[in-house]
Design a protein around this motif. Structure first.
Motif, PDB file in Angstrom:
ATOM      1  N   ASP A  64       0.833  -1.212   0.000  1.00 50.49           N
ATOM      2  CA  ASP A  64       0.000   0.000   0.000  1.00 50.49           C
ATOM      3  C   ASP A  64       0.868   1.263   0.000  1.00 50.49           C
ATOM      4  O   ASP A  64       0.469   2.294  -0.566  1.00 50.49           O
ATOM      5  N   VAL A  65       2.030   1.183   0.638  1.00 51.56           N
ATOM      6  CA  VAL A  65       2.937   2.326   0.629  1.00 51.56           C
ATOM      7  C   VAL A  65       3.373   2.638  -0.800  1.00 51.56           C
ATOM      8  O   VAL A  65       3.432   3.804  -1.218  1.00 51.56           O
ATOM      9  N   ARG A  66       3.675   1.590  -1.558  1.00 52.49           N
ATOM     10  CA  ARG A  66       4.056   1.795  -2.965  1.00 52.49           C
ATOM     11  C   ARG A  66       2.920   2.460  -3.748  1.00 52.49           C
ATOM     12  O   ARG A  66       3.152   3.387  -4.542  1.00 52.49           O
ATOM     13  N   ALA A  67       1.696   1.955  -3.499  1.00 56.91           N
ATOM     14  CA  ALA A  67       0.554   2.538  -4.205  1.00 56.91           C
ATOM     15  C   ALA A  67       0.363   4.005  -3.811  1.00 56.91           C
ATOM     16  O   ALA A  67       0.072   4.864  -4.664  1.00 56.91           O
ATOM     17  N   SER A  68       0.528   4.308  -2.532  1.00 54.54           N
ATOM     18  CA  SER A  68       0.391   5.689  -2.074  1.00 54.54           C
ATOM     19  C   SER A  68       1.479   6.579  -2.675  1.00 54.54           C
ATOM     20  O   SER A  68       1.236   7.757  -2.970  1.00 54.54           O
ATOM     21  N   ALA A  69       2.677   6.023  -2.860  1.00 55.43           N
ATOM     22  CA  ALA A  69       3.763   6.794  -3.466  1.00 55.43           C
ATOM     23  C   ALA A  69       3.412   7.159  -4.904  1.00 55.43           C
ATOM     24  O   ALA A  69       3.665   8.288  -5.355  1.00 55.43           O
ATOM     25  N   ARG A  70       2.800   6.225  -5.611  1.00 56.39           N
ATOM     26  CA  ARG A  70       2.393   6.521  -6.987  1.00 56.39           C
ATOM     27  C   ARG A  70       1.282   7.572  -7.010  1.00 56.39           C
ATOM     28  O   ARG A  70       1.236   8.436  -7.890  1.00 56.39           O
ATOM     29  N   ASP A  71       0.369   7.497  -6.027  1.00 57.27           N
ATOM     30  CA  ASP A  71      -0.683   8.517  -5.935  1.00 57.27           C
ATOM     31  C   ASP A  71      -0.070   9.895  -5.703  1.00 57.27           C
ATOM     32  O   ASP A  71      -0.522  10.901  -6.270  1.00 57.27           O
ATOM     33  N   ASP A 139      13.145  13.153  -2.813  1.00 53.04           N
ATOM     34  CA  ASP A 139      13.488  13.068  -4.243  1.00 53.04           C
ATOM     35  C   ASP A 139      12.261  13.068  -5.135  1.00 53.04           C
ATOM     36  O   ASP A 139      12.342  12.679  -6.304  1.00 53.04           O
ATOM     37  N   ILE A 140      11.099  13.459  -4.606  1.00 55.66           N
ATOM     38  CA  ILE A 140       9.862  13.347  -5.378  1.00 55.66           C
ATOM     39  C   ILE A 140       9.912  14.187  -6.647  1.00 55.66           C
ATOM     40  O   ILE A 140       9.233  13.883  -7.638  1.00 55.66           O
ATOM     41  N   SER A 141      10.728  15.204  -6.640  1.00 53.42           N
ATOM     42  CA  SER A 141      10.836  16.034  -7.850  1.00 53.42           C
ATOM     43  C   SER A 141      11.466  15.265  -9.007  1.00 53.42           C
ATOM     44  O   SER A 141      11.391  15.697 -10.155  1.00 53.42           O
ATOM     45  N   GLY A 142      12.072  14.118  -8.693  1.00 49.79           N
ATOM     46  CA  GLY A 142      12.689  13.319  -9.752  1.00 49.79           C
ATOM     47  C   GLY A 142      11.703  12.561 -10.597  1.00 49.79           C
ATOM     48  O   GLY A 142      12.098  11.839 -11.521  1.00 49.79           O
ATOM     49  N   ALA A 145      11.432   8.319 -11.569  1.00 53.34           N
ATOM     50  CA  ALA A 145      12.663   7.729 -11.039  1.00 53.34           C
ATOM     51  C   ALA A 145      12.588   7.575  -9.531  1.00 53.34           C
ATOM     52  O   ALA A 145      13.104   6.614  -8.955  1.00 53.34           O
ATOM     53  N   ALA A 146      11.930   8.523  -8.859  1.00 57.76           N
ATOM     54  CA  ALA A 146      11.794   8.445  -7.401  1.00 57.76           C
ATOM     55  C   ALA A 146      10.929   7.252  -7.004  1.00 57.76           C
ATOM     56  O   ALA A 146      11.229   6.545  -6.031  1.00 57.76           O
ATOM     57  N   VAL A 147       9.854   7.007  -7.751  1.00 60.80           N
ATOM     58  CA  VAL A 147       8.994   5.849  -7.474  1.00 60.80           C
ATOM     59  C   VAL A 147       9.753   4.561  -7.716  1.00 60.80           C
ATOM     60  O   VAL A 147       9.675   3.603  -6.935  1.00 60.80           O
ATOM     61  N   THR A 148      10.485   4.511  -8.828  1.00 62.39           N
ATOM     62  CA  THR A 148      11.274   3.315  -9.139  1.00 62.39           C
ATOM     63  C   THR A 148      12.296   3.049  -8.043  1.00 62.39           C
ATOM     64  O   THR A 148      12.489   1.899  -7.616  1.00 62.39           O
TER      65      THR A 148
END
Length: 252
Positions: A64-71, A139-142, A145-148
Motif C-alpha cells: 500500500d505504501v508503494r501505491a500511495s507513493a504513486r498517488d 526526491d519526489i521532484s525526480g 525515477a523516485a517511485v522506481t
C-alpha cells in the motif's frame, strides 16, 4: 492399615491391591504431563500462526505504501501525503508487533516471542522502510525515477528480508504442529502402557493369589474329609502348615 500392621494373608492381599492401584494411579500424572505437552505445542503453533498473519499485514501495508507513493506522484497534496505517512506507520506498527509482541496494539494481536536476532532484524527492516519513505519524499521532484527507486529499496531492504524471516517463522510453526502429533503419540503410548501394565499385573495377581490360597485350602479340605470318615492317621503336609498366616495356623 490394620491389615498391613499384622502379618498374614490380609497383608499380602492389601499389598497386592495397592500395587494395582498404584499402577493405575500413575495414569493421572502421566495424563496431566501429556496434555500439558500437547497444550504447549498447540500454543506455540497458534502464536506462530498469529505472527505469520502479522507478517502478511506488514507486507500488504508495504504494498500500500508503494501505491500511495504513486498517488503522490500523480497528485501531490496534503491528503495523499497523509495517507502515505499513515500507511507506512501501520506497516511499522506491524513490524514492531512482530519483533516485540508485548508492544502490539489493536487491531494487531501478539504472536510468538522471536529470538533476539530475528527481533533485531525486524527493527532494522522498519528503519529501512522509514528511510526509503523519507528518501522518496525528498526526491519526489525526480518524477518516476523516485517511485522506481522507492520500489527497489522496499523490495531489496524490506520485502526480501521479511520474506526470509517469515519462512523461519513458518518453519517453527510446522515444528510446533509436528510436536503436537509427537506429544499425542507419546501420550497415547504412555497411557496404553500404564493401563496395559495395570491389567497384566491385576491378571497375574488375580491368578496367582487365589491359586496359592485354594491349593492349601483344597489340601486342608482333603485331609479334613479323611479325618471325618475315620482315617485318624491323616495329617496335613507340613509344607502347607509352616506358613505365617491364617491358613497356616488353621492347617497346623
Amino acid at each position: 492399615t490394620n491389615a498391613i500392621t499384622s502379618s498374614g494373608i490380609s497383608r499380602k492381599l492389601t499389598f497386592a491391591f495397592f500395587a494395582v492401584i498404584l499402577v493405575v494411579a500413575l495414569a493421572l500424572p502421566v495424563t496431566f504431563v501429556s496434555f500439558q505437552k500437547i497444550a504447549d505445542a498447540s500454543e506455540r503453533a497458534k502464536k506462530s500462526s498469529i505472527t505469520l498473519s502479522n507478517v502478511a499485514i506488514f507486507q500488504r501495508k508495504i504494498g500500500d505504501v508503494r501505491a500511495s507513493a504513486r498517488d503522490q506522484m500523480a497528485r501531490d497534496n496534503g491528503t495523499v501525503r497523509a495517507n502515505l505517512t499513515e500507511t507506512l506507520q501501520e506497516a511499522l506498527d506491524a513490524a514492531r508487533c512482530i519483533g516485540e509482541p508485548t508492544k502490539c496494539e489493536a487491531p494487531l494481536t501478539a504472536g510468538e516471542q522471536l529470538p533476539e536476532a530475528e527481533a533485531a532484524k525486524w527493527r532494522e527492516i522498519a528503519a529501512r522502510a522509514t528511510a526509503a519513505k523519507q528518501t522518496f519524499q525528498s526526491d519526489i521532484s525526480g518524477g518516476n525515477a523516485a517511485v522506481t527507486q522507492l520500489d527497489l529499496a522496499l523490495q531489496r531492504d524490506v520485502d526480501a528480508p521479511s520474506q526470509q524471516l517469515a519462512e523461519q517463522i513458518a518453519s517453527r510453526g510446522l515444528e510446533a504442529q509436528s510436536s503436537i502429533k509427537t506429544a499425542i503419540a507419546s501420550s497415547t503410548g504412555l497411557l496404553i502402557g500404564v493401563m496395559g501394565t495395570s491389567i497384566v499385573l491385576a491378571a497375574l495377581l488375580a491368578t496367582y493369589i487365589p491359586r496359592r490360597l485354594m491349593k492349601r485350602l483344597e489340601h486342608l479340605r482333603h485331609v479334613s474329609h479323611r479325618l471325618a470318615h475315620g482315617d485318624l492317621e491323616a495329617r496335613a503336609d507340613e509344607e502347607h502348615a509352616n506358613r505365617n498366616d491364617e491358613i497356616g495356623d488353621l492347617i497346623s
